[in-house]
Design a protein around this motif. Structure first.
Motif, short mmCIF file in Angstrom:
data_model
loop_
_atom_site.label_atom_id
_atom_site.label_comp_id
_atom_site.label_asym_id
_atom_site.label_seq_id
_atom_site.Cartn_x
_atom_site.Cartn_y
_atom_site.Cartn_z
N MET A 1 -26.52 31.77 9.97
CA MET A 1 -25.56 30.68 9.78
C MET A 1 -24.29 31.14 9.07
O MET A 1 -23.32 30.38 8.99
CB MET A 1 -26.20 29.55 8.97
CG MET A 1 -27.43 28.93 9.59
SD MET A 1 -28.20 27.76 8.41
CE MET A 1 -29.58 27.14 9.38
N GLN B 1 -16.60 29.90 8.03
CA GLN B 1 -15.42 29.32 8.65
C GLN B 1 -15.26 27.86 8.26
O GLN B 1 -14.17 27.42 7.90
CB GLN B 1 -15.53 29.43 10.18
CG GLN B 1 -15.51 30.85 10.71
CD GLN B 1 -14.21 31.57 10.41
OE1 GLN B 1 -13.12 31.02 10.56
NE2 GLN B 1 -14.33 32.82 9.96
N SER B 2 -16.37 27.12 8.29
CA SER B 2 -16.31 25.69 7.96
C SER B 2 -17.72 25.15 7.75
O SER B 2 -18.63 25.47 8.53
CB SER B 2 -15.64 24.91 9.10
OG SER B 2 -15.64 23.52 8.84
N LYS C 1 -28.92 24.48 17.02
CA LYS C 1 -27.52 24.56 16.64
C LYS C 1 -27.22 23.54 15.54
O LYS C 1 -27.93 22.54 15.38
CB LYS C 1 -26.62 24.29 17.85
CG LYS C 1 -26.69 25.39 18.91
CD LYS C 1 -25.74 25.10 20.05
CE LYS C 1 -25.77 26.22 21.09
NZ LYS C 1 -24.85 25.95 22.22
N THR C 2 -26.15 23.80 14.81
CA THR C 2 -25.81 22.96 13.66
C THR C 2 -25.66 21.49 14.03
O THR C 2 -26.10 20.61 13.29
CB THR C 2 -24.52 23.46 13.00
OG1 THR C 2 -24.72 24.82 12.59
CG2 THR C 2 -24.16 22.63 11.79
N GLU C 3 -25.06 21.21 15.20
CA GLU C 3 -24.87 19.81 15.57
C GLU C 3 -26.20 19.09 15.75
O GLU C 3 -26.29 17.87 15.54
CB GLU C 3 -24.02 19.68 16.83
CG GLU C 3 -24.52 20.46 18.04
CD GLU C 3 -23.80 21.80 18.19
OE1 GLU C 3 -23.61 22.22 19.35
OE2 GLU C 3 -23.43 22.40 17.16
N ASN D 1 -21.73 33.34 9.53
CA ASN D 1 -20.43 33.40 10.21
C ASN D 1 -19.85 32.01 10.41
O ASN D 1 -18.67 31.76 10.14
CB ASN D 1 -20.57 34.11 11.56
CG ASN D 1 -20.73 35.62 11.42
OD1 ASN D 1 -20.34 36.21 10.43
ND2 ASN D 1 -21.32 36.24 12.43
N GLU D 2 -20.70 31.08 10.86
CA GLU D 2 -20.23 29.72 11.12
C GLU D 2 -19.79 29.02 9.84
O GLU D 2 -18.70 28.44 9.77
CB GLU D 2 -21.35 28.92 11.79
CG GLU D 2 -21.00 27.45 12.01
CD GLU D 2 -22.16 26.64 12.54
OE1 GLU D 2 -22.00 25.40 12.67
OE2 GLU D 2 -23.24 27.22 12.81
N PHE D 3 -20.63 29.08 8.80
CA PHE D 3 -20.34 28.31 7.59
C PHE D 3 -19.26 28.96 6.74
O PHE D 3 -18.64 28.27 5.91
CB PHE D 3 -21.61 28.08 6.79
CG PHE D 3 -22.58 27.13 7.45
CD1 PHE D 3 -22.12 26.14 8.30
CD2 PHE D 3 -23.94 27.23 7.21
CE1 PHE D 3 -23.00 25.26 8.92
CE2 PHE D 3 -24.82 26.34 7.80
CZ PHE D 3 -24.35 25.36 8.67
#
Length: 278
Positions: A15, A21-22, A252-254, A17-19
């Motif tokens: 997680m 960023q935002s 996925k996060t969503e 790389n994604e977090f």
């Protein structure tokens, strides 16, 4: 910890790389097992430090082995303290179990529910608190056998909390899993937990091996009876920070956000109900 409506997510390396960023607004804090992060360097270490500087973090340990018959590994506890200090993390919890004896067992084993075990565990908790200079938060665990027990799980958990004078990480899914596997009433157990000791909550999914055997995996969606138990927890004990555990089969996060937002909705409804009663 004061009662507060907030929802967290267990952070995994995939997680980062994604977090970095935002982070979605629905995620109010992250939880990590310090053993999985305290030796990281390079890119992962930099990304983790970025997140701990920007967001609240809780630590939930895996290998302290608070109930072990072996001497407490104080060198390990000092390493945990260094990690907590370095990242400004004040919340540290561990399992009411053990995972070491003459060697590491690589699993969380049930502590015998005995008076001697209560005293043994409480003494070790006080040792850990003295080193960490932080409150110790103890989690009720799932278990599949209760060897040499002299009391019930409920009596044992409450006795340890009282003897150690420590805080509680109340795992709602573990209550449900144990209630099926050991044939007791989940709501009665939940309501018998000491409200004043609760620091925060866990909720997760599990695997149904058979009608009378649940396995605590953190690898699937939360099921309806566990959601209902969480709502009953808020209604009885009040609203506390709540962590969604997902360790395997991570979507996925969503998709995770659907369950995170469900927790937010239950917290809002419970607070609204409290206001109407006030």
């Amino acid at each position: 910890m004061a009662q507060v409506a907030s929802v967290g997510l267990g952070l995994r390396r995939e997680m980062l790389n994604e977090f970095c960023q935002s982070v979605p607004s629905g995620i109010n804090f992250f939880e990590v097992a310090p053993e999985n992060w305290m030796t990281l360097g390079g890119k992962f270490g930099r990304q983790f430090r970025q997140l701990t500087e920007q967001h609240p973090f809780f630590c939930h340990g895996l290998s302290l082995s608070i109930g072990s018959p072996a001497p407490l590994d104080t060198d390990f506890v000092h390493r945990i303290k260094h990690f907590l200090d370095m990242h400004g993390i004040e919340i540290y919890s561990e399992h009411l179990s053990y995972c070491s004896g003459s060697g590491h067992l690589y699993d969380l084993m049930p502590i015998p529910f005995t008076d001697d075990a209560v005293i043994h565990v409480a003494k070790r908790i006080k040792q850990v608190e003295a080193i960490l200079e932080r409150p110790f938060i103890l989690e009720n665990v799932s278990f599949y056998a209760a060897p040499a027990s002299q009391m019930s799980e409920l009596e044992f958990v409450n006795a340890v909390l009282s003897e150690a004078d420590c805080q509680l990480l109340l795992d709602v899914n573990n209550i449900y899993v144990n209630s099926i596997n050991h044939q007791y009433d989940a709501l009665s157990f939940l309501q018998a937990m000491p409200t004043e000791r609760i620091a925060y909550l866990h909720i997760a999914g599990h695997y149904q091996e058979a009608a009378d055997l649940m396995v605590d995996t953190h690898g699937s969606d939360v099921i309806t009876p566990v959601w209902q138990l969480l709502q009953q927890c808020y209604a009885h004990h009040g609203v506390f920070p709540t962590l969604l555990e997902r360790d395997f089969n991570i979507p996925k996060t969503e998709i995770l956000l659907q369950e995170i937002n469900q927790i937010h909705a239950y917290q809002a409804a419970a607070l609204s109900q409290q206001e109407r009663r006030a």
